[in-house]
Design a protein around this motif. Structure first.
Motif, PDB file in Angstrom:
ATOM      1  N   TRP A  15       0.859  -1.183   0.000  1.00 23.93           N
ATOM      2  CA  TRP A  15       0.000   0.000   0.000  1.00 23.93           C
ATOM      3  C   TRP A  15       0.895   1.233   0.000  1.00 23.93           C
ATOM      4  O   TRP A  15       1.844   1.323   0.775  1.00 23.93           O
ATOM      5  N   HIS A  16       0.585   2.168  -0.893  1.00 23.55           N
ATOM      6  CA  HIS A  16       1.333   3.426  -0.943  1.00 23.55           C
ATOM      7  C   HIS A  16       0.395   4.534  -1.389  1.00 23.55           C
ATOM      8  O   HIS A  16      -0.359   4.385  -2.336  1.00 23.55           O
ATOM      9  N   ASP A  17       0.435   5.623  -0.668  1.00 17.54           N
ATOM     10  CA  ASP A  17      -0.302   6.830  -1.028  1.00 17.54           C
ATOM     11  C   ASP A  17       0.593   8.006  -0.637  1.00 17.54           C
ATOM     12  O   ASP A  17       0.889   8.190   0.544  1.00 17.54           O
ATOM     13  N   PRO A  18       1.047   8.794  -1.635  1.00 16.77           N
ATOM     14  CA  PRO A  18       1.946   9.913  -1.316  1.00 16.77           C
ATOM     15  C   PRO A  18       1.345  10.934  -0.344  1.00 16.77           C
ATOM     16  O   PRO A  18       2.073  11.691   0.287  1.00 16.77           O
ATOM     17  N   ARG A  19       0.036  10.933  -0.211  1.00 17.09           N
ATOM     18  CA  ARG A  19      -0.634  11.853   0.723  1.00 17.09           C
ATOM     19  C   ARG A  19      -1.208  11.090   1.921  1.00 17.09           C
ATOM     20  O   ARG A  19      -2.213  11.480   2.497  1.00 17.09           O
ATOM     21  N   ALA A  20      -0.552  10.028   2.277  1.00 19.08           N
ATOM     22  CA  ALA A  20      -1.036   9.154   3.351  1.00 19.08           C
ATOM     23  C   ALA A  20      -1.212   9.898   4.665  1.00 19.08           C
ATOM     24  O   ALA A  20      -0.467  10.819   4.988  1.00 19.08           O
ATOM     25  N   GLN A  21      -2.231   9.456   5.383  1.00 20.60           N
ATOM     26  CA  GLN A  21      -2.457   9.917   6.746  1.00 20.60           C
ATOM     27  C   GLN A  21      -2.455   8.687   7.647  1.00 20.60           C
ATOM     28  O   GLN A  21      -2.745   7.573   7.206  1.00 20.60           O
ATOM     29  N   LEU A  22      -2.129   8.888   8.899  1.00 22.54           N
ATOM     30  CA  LEU A  22      -1.972   7.776   9.825  1.00 22.54           C
ATOM     31  C   LEU A  22      -3.194   6.857   9.876  1.00 22.54           C
ATOM     32  O   LEU A  22      -3.022   5.634   9.843  1.00 22.54           O
ATOM     33  N   PRO A  23      -4.437   7.362   9.933  1.00 24.41           N
ATOM     34  CA  PRO A  23      -5.576   6.436   9.977  1.00 24.41           C
ATOM     35  C   PRO A  23      -5.633   5.484   8.773  1.00 24.41           C
ATOM     36  O   PRO A  23      -5.996   4.316   8.923  1.00 24.41           O
ATOM     37  N   GLN A  24      -5.256   5.964   7.594  1.00 23.10           N
ATOM     38  CA  GLN A  24      -5.242   5.094   6.412  1.00 23.10           C
ATOM     39  C   GLN A  24      -4.226   3.973   6.586  1.00 23.10           C
ATOM     40  O   GLN A  24      -4.501   2.821   6.236  1.00 23.10           O
ATOM     41  N   SER A  31       4.966  14.055  11.834  1.00 26.10           N
ATOM     42  CA  SER A  31       4.580  14.670  13.112  1.00 26.10           C
ATOM     43  C   SER A  31       3.442  13.901  13.782  1.00 26.10           C
ATOM     44  O   SER A  31       3.462  13.699  15.004  1.00 26.10           O
ATOM     45  N   THR A  32       2.473  13.474  12.993  1.00 24.90           N
ATOM     46  CA  THR A  32       1.352  12.714  13.548  1.00 24.90           C
ATOM     47  C   THR A  32       1.826  11.393  14.138  1.00 24.90           C
ATOM     48  O   THR A  32       1.422  11.009  15.236  1.00 24.90           O
ATOM     49  N   ILE A  33       2.698  10.699  13.411  1.00 26.25           N
ATOM     50  CA  ILE A  33       3.240   9.433  13.918  1.00 26.25           C
ATOM     51  C   ILE A  33       4.004   9.680  15.212  1.00 26.25           C
ATOM     52  O   ILE A  33       3.830   8.954  16.194  1.00 26.25           O
ATOM     53  N   ARG A  34       4.824  10.720  15.232  1.00 26.30           N
ATOM     54  CA  ARG A  34       5.610  11.031  16.430  1.00 26.30           C
ATOM     55  C   ARG A  34       4.681  11.385  17.615  1.00 26.30           C
ATOM     56  O   ARG A  34       4.921  10.962  18.747  1.00 26.30           O
ATOM     57  N   ASP A  35       3.613  12.131  17.342  1.00 28.53           N
ATOM     58  CA  ASP A  35       2.704  12.551  18.415  1.00 28.53           C
ATOM     59  C   ASP A  35       1.816  11.411  18.917  1.00 28.53           C
ATOM     60  O   ASP A  35       1.535  11.309  20.103  1.00 28.53           O
ATOM     61  N   GLN A  36       1.346  10.574  18.001  1.00 27.97           N
ATOM     62  CA  GLN A  36       0.385   9.534  18.387  1.00 27.97           C
ATOM     63  C   GLN A  36       1.037   8.203  18.730  1.00 27.97           C
ATOM     64  O   GLN A  36       0.380   7.322  19.281  1.00 27.97           O
ATOM     65  N   PHE A  37       2.292   8.043  18.375  1.00 27.60           N
ATOM     66  CA  PHE A  37       3.071   6.861  18.736  1.00 27.60           C
ATOM     67  C   PHE A  37       2.294   5.568  18.504  1.00 27.60           C
ATOM     68  O   PHE A  37       1.928   4.869  19.438  1.00 27.60           O
ATOM     69  N   PRO A  38       2.022   5.223  17.228  1.00 28.50           N
ATOM     70  CA  PRO A  38       1.241   4.016  16.938  1.00 28.50           C
ATOM     71  C   PRO A  38       1.943   2.750  17.434  1.00 28.50           C
ATOM     72  O   PRO A  38       3.157   2.720  17.618  1.00 28.50           O
ATOM     73  N   ALA A  39       1.160   1.703  17.645  1.00 26.09           N
ATOM     74  CA  ALA A  39       1.669   0.441  18.194  1.00 26.09           C
ATOM     75  C   ALA A  39       2.365  -0.378  17.112  1.00 26.09           C
ATOM     76  O   ALA A  39       1.865  -1.392  16.663  1.00 26.09           O
ATOM     77  N   TRP A  40       3.526   0.097  16.701  1.00 23.38           N
ATOM     78  CA  TRP A  40       4.295  -0.592  15.664  1.00 23.38           C
ATOM     79  C   TRP A  40       5.558  -1.232  16.216  1.00 23.38           C
ATOM     80  O   TRP A  40       6.430  -1.633  15.456  1.00 23.38           O
TER      81      TRP A  40
END
Length: 150
Positions: A33-42, A72-81
């Motif tokens: 999956w790739h989307d150049p305008r990806a957002q964390l929920p996607q 920034s969103t990934i850094r702020d929300q710290f997903p469970a990865w």
């Protein structure tokens, strides 16, 4: 295995490399999956088993503007990865010295902070040495596919 490709580009070259990487990994049997305008929920909805970041470098070793909101969103929300395999392809120009591939280094640091596992050393594509970054990335992508399948 599901691989999400995150990308950031200034002039489009990193996007081209990301698309090519996706095609190459799909050909190796991965669900990509790739989307150049990806957002964390996607990305979270896709539910990746691995992440690949492909980014150019701008300014003084910074991420491109189009990747900063996701970063920034990934850094702020710290997903469970934690524990997920990851890898980075960085594009830059070695003539910039210490900031060469700085965007890629920022992604590596973020992945490390999330507890992700780098499966292959970051690929550095030097614009001062290549005019074919997509094909130059192919041997590394083949090694990435093998490492993820192991």
């Amino acid at each position: 295995m599901k691989i999400a490709i995150l990308s950031g580009s200034v002039y489009g070259t990193a996007e081209d490399v990301a698309r090519h990487a996706g095609e190459r990994l799909k050909a190796a049997g991965f669900d990509v999956w790739h989307d150049p305008r990806a957002q964390l929920p996607q990305i979270q909805t896709f539910g990746p088993d691995a992440l690949l970041a492909v980014t150019s470098t701008t300014g003084m070793g910074e991420l491109p503007d189009n990747l900063i909101p996701l970063y920034s969103t990934i850094r702020d929300q710290f997903p469970a990865w934690q524990g997920l395999p990851c890898a980075v392809i960085a594009l830059g120009d070695a003539s910039y010295g210490d900031t060469f591939c700085g965007g890629g280094e920022q992604m590596r640091e973020l992945f490390a902070e999330l507890g992700m596992r780098e499966v292959l050393e970051m690929l550095r594509l030097d614009a001062s040495e290549t005019v074919t970054p997509q094909s130059d990335a192919e041997p590394w992508l083949d090694r990435l596919a093998a490492a993820l399948q192991a």
